[in-house]
Design a protein around this motif. Structure first.
Motif, short mmCIF file in Angstrom:
data_model
loop_
_atom_site.label_atom_id
_atom_site.label_comp_id
_atom_site.label_asym_id
_atom_site.label_seq_id
_atom_site.Cartn_x
_atom_site.Cartn_y
_atom_site.Cartn_z
N LEU A 279 0.85 -1.20 0.00
CA LEU A 279 0.00 0.00 0.00
C LEU A 279 0.88 1.25 0.00
O LEU A 279 2.02 1.22 0.47
CB LEU A 279 -0.91 -0.01 1.22
CG LEU A 279 -1.82 -1.23 1.38
CD1 LEU A 279 -2.67 -1.11 2.64
CD2 LEU A 279 -2.71 -1.43 0.17
N PRO A 280 0.36 2.37 -0.49
CA PRO A 280 1.20 3.57 -0.62
C PRO A 280 1.53 4.29 0.68
O PRO A 280 2.49 5.06 0.73
CB PRO A 280 0.39 4.47 -1.56
CG PRO A 280 -1.03 4.03 -1.39
CD PRO A 280 -0.96 2.55 -1.13
N ASP A 281 0.75 4.05 1.76
CA ASP A 281 1.00 4.81 2.98
C ASP A 281 0.35 4.13 4.18
O ASP A 281 -0.40 3.16 4.06
CB ASP A 281 0.47 6.25 2.85
CG ASP A 281 -0.97 6.31 2.36
OD1 ASP A 281 -1.79 5.50 2.82
OD2 ASP A 281 -1.27 7.17 1.50
N ARG A 282 0.66 4.65 5.36
CA ARG A 282 0.17 4.05 6.60
C ARG A 282 -1.34 4.23 6.80
O ARG A 282 -2.01 3.31 7.28
CB ARG A 282 0.94 4.63 7.79
CG ARG A 282 0.81 3.78 9.07
CD ARG A 282 1.77 4.23 10.14
NE ARG A 282 1.86 3.25 11.22
CZ ARG A 282 1.59 3.52 12.50
NH1 ARG A 282 1.24 4.74 12.85
NH2 ARG A 282 1.72 2.57 13.41
N PRO A 283 -1.92 5.40 6.46
CA PRO A 283 -3.38 5.51 6.58
C PRO A 283 -4.13 4.46 5.77
O PRO A 283 -5.19 3.99 6.20
CB PRO A 283 -3.66 6.93 6.07
CG PRO A 283 -2.41 7.69 6.38
CD PRO A 283 -1.30 6.71 6.14
N LEU B 149 -7.23 -2.29 7.94
CA LEU B 149 -7.32 -2.96 9.23
C LEU B 149 -8.73 -2.80 9.82
O LEU B 149 -9.33 -3.76 10.31
CB LEU B 149 -6.27 -2.41 10.20
CG LEU B 149 -6.30 -2.98 11.62
CD1 LEU B 149 -6.07 -4.49 11.62
CD2 LEU B 149 -5.26 -2.28 12.49
N TYR B 150 -9.26 -1.57 9.78
CA TYR B 150 -10.64 -1.34 10.21
C TYR B 150 -11.60 -2.23 9.43
O TYR B 150 -12.54 -2.84 9.97
CB TYR B 150 -11.04 0.12 9.98
CG TYR B 150 -10.87 1.02 11.17
CD1 TYR B 150 -11.53 0.76 12.38
CD2 TYR B 150 -10.07 2.15 11.11
CE1 TYR B 150 -11.38 1.60 13.46
CE2 TYR B 150 -9.91 3.00 12.19
CZ TYR B 150 -10.58 2.72 13.37
OH TYR B 150 -10.44 3.55 14.45
N VAL C 224 11.21 -2.44 9.02
CA VAL C 224 11.21 -1.73 7.73
C VAL C 224 9.79 -1.53 7.21
O VAL C 224 9.55 -0.73 6.30
CB VAL C 224 12.02 -2.50 6.66
CG1 VAL C 224 13.49 -2.59 7.05
CG2 VAL C 224 11.46 -3.90 6.41
N SER C 225 8.84 -2.26 7.78
CA SER C 225 7.46 -2.23 7.29
C SER C 225 6.52 -2.70 8.40
O SER C 225 6.95 -3.22 9.43
CB SER C 225 7.31 -3.15 6.07
OG SER C 225 7.58 -4.50 6.43
N ILE D 19 2.61 -5.06 15.97
CA ILE D 19 2.31 -3.71 15.51
C ILE D 19 1.73 -2.90 16.67
O ILE D 19 0.97 -3.44 17.49
CB ILE D 19 1.31 -3.74 14.33
CG1 ILE D 19 2.01 -4.28 13.07
CG2 ILE D 19 0.72 -2.37 14.06
CD1 ILE D 19 1.08 -4.39 11.87
N ASN D 20 2.06 -1.63 16.74
CA ASN D 20 1.42 -0.73 17.69
C ASN D 20 0.04 -0.38 17.11
O ASN D 20 -0.11 0.57 16.35
CB ASN D 20 2.27 0.53 17.87
CG ASN D 20 1.70 1.46 18.92
OD1 ASN D 20 0.50 1.47 19.18
ND2 ASN D 20 2.57 2.26 19.53
N ILE D 21 -0.95 -1.21 17.45
CA ILE D 21 -2.27 -1.08 16.84
C ILE D 21 -2.91 0.27 17.19
O ILE D 21 -3.54 0.91 16.33
CB ILE D 21 -3.19 -2.24 17.30
CG1 ILE D 21 -2.64 -3.58 16.80
CG2 ILE D 21 -4.61 -2.02 16.79
CD1 ILE D 21 -2.62 -3.75 15.30
N GLU D 22 -2.74 0.73 18.42
CA GLU D 22 -3.33 2.02 18.81
C GLU D 22 -2.79 3.14 17.94
O GLU D 22 -3.53 4.02 17.49
CB GLU D 22 -3.08 2.30 20.29
CG GLU D 22 -3.89 1.41 21.22
CD GLU D 22 -3.72 1.84 22.68
OE1 GLU D 22 -3.11 2.91 22.92
OE2 GLU D 22 -4.20 1.12 23.56
N SER D 23 -1.49 3.11 17.70
CA SER D 23 -0.88 4.13 16.85
C SER D 23 -1.38 4.00 15.41
O SER D 23 -1.67 5.01 14.76
CB SER D 23 0.64 3.98 16.88
OG SER D 23 1.26 4.75 15.87
N LEU D 24 -1.51 2.76 14.94
CA LEU D 24 -1.93 2.56 13.55
C LEU D 24 -3.35 3.05 13.31
O LEU D 24 -3.61 3.77 12.34
CB LEU D 24 -1.80 1.07 13.19
CG LEU D 24 -2.25 0.69 11.77
CD1 LEU D 24 -1.46 1.44 10.71
CD2 LEU D 24 -2.11 -0.82 11.56
N ILE D 25 -4.28 2.69 14.19
CA ILE D 25 -5.68 3.03 13.91
C ILE D 25 -5.94 4.53 14.01
O ILE D 25 -6.95 5.02 13.48
CB ILE D 25 -6.64 2.25 14.84
CG1 ILE D 25 -6.38 2.58 16.31
CG2 ILE D 25 -6.54 0.76 14.57
CD1 ILE D 25 -7.36 1.89 17.26
#
Length: 282
Positions: free
Chosen positions: A79-83, A89-90, A106-107, A146-152
């Protein structure tokens, strides 16, 4: 001689047992907006001109026991970015899809499988400035949570609209029969560089242009395992995109010098690697 630093991966062709079921999965769960169907073959795309996955229904397709043959471990969709990763994920949560997840340094990656057990990774890269090297020059990687809280926090809740523009095939990870033989082929003949020699994991990663990996190889199915037969679900081939005709000629020269068998089909070069996997160079 190394392959060009701008070399990338193209589409991957998968064998499936039920095309209708697979199309539904890849559209509704993974989020491919375009599925062009020709008979028992579907071409999955995010952008009209760029096929990422080809699905082919095989009559009476067998499904082998897990880790019993050389072949696909997973296809990795970048995917192109974290958002975008947060959004899917949602979506997986909304759909009650069981997934695995890992922070590879790295990812960041999410893992699942299609209805036939073909492995899939959905991931986003960290910026290259954040990639660290081990003392031996390998990329420092891990399988941390993964830091899920940070990701969402990167996406609005329930904002998923399918795979975004800019999605590509990032890498392909495969079970092979012999790590050293496979590495020698892709390094000395094809021209990829080893960027991760993870002997403790019984795996090696290789790439063009110092990417963290375009190709992953492991012997988790056991050393000396046979190839996945064409009558079973799995990967028919993956595609390496050469940057120009000069690179094509260089590859042909290396294959001929090594006396390694290949086929030419118009501008396409076909090679079977030491583990029995078909590689398409275009």
């Amino acid at each position: 001689m190394s392959i060009h630093s701008d070399t990338s991966l193209g589409h991957v062709r998968l064998r499936v047992s039920n095309l209708e079921q697979s199309i539904q999965f890849y559209k509704e769960v993974i989020g491919f907006p375009i599925a062009q169907i020709e008979g028992k073959v579907a071409y999955l795309k995010v952008e009209e001109e760029k096929t990422l996955l080809v699905l082919e229904e095989i009559p009476n397709a067998a499904r082998l026991p897990e880790r019993s043959a050389a072949g696909l471990y997973h296809v990795a969709i970048l995917l192109p970015d974290r958002p975008s990763l947060a959004s899917i994920l949602y979506h997986f949560a909304d759909k009650h899809i069981q997934i695995g997840q890992a922070d590879h340094l790295v990812s960041e990656a999410l893992y699942l499988a299609d209805p036939d057990g073909n492995g899939l990774e959905i991931y986003r890269d960290r910026d290259r400035s954040e990639w660290e090297l081990e003392q031996n020059g390998d990329y420092k990687m891990a399988s941390d949570p993964i830091n899920i809280e940070s990701l969402i926090q990167e996406a609005e809740e329930h904002s998923w609209k399918g795979l975004p523009q800019g999605t590509v095939i990032g890498h392909v990870h495969m079970h092979v029969s012999d790590l050293d033989e496979t590495e020698a082929f892709y390094r000395d003949i094809i021209g990829f560089e080893t960027v991760g020699d993870y002997r403790a994991m019984r795996a090696k990663f290789m790439a063009a242009g110092r990417y963290h990996h375009h190709l992953g190889f492991n012997i988790w199915a056991g050393k000396g395992v046979p190839p996945t037969p064409e009558t079973a679900v799995g990967m028919s081939y993956f595609t390496v995109k050469l940057v120009d005709n000069e690179e094509r000629e260089k590859l042909l020269e290396r294959l001929q010098k090594a006396n390694y068998p290949f086929k030419e089909e118009s501008s396409i070069i076909w090679v079977v690697d030491p583990a029995g996997m078909n590689v398409r160079f275009e």
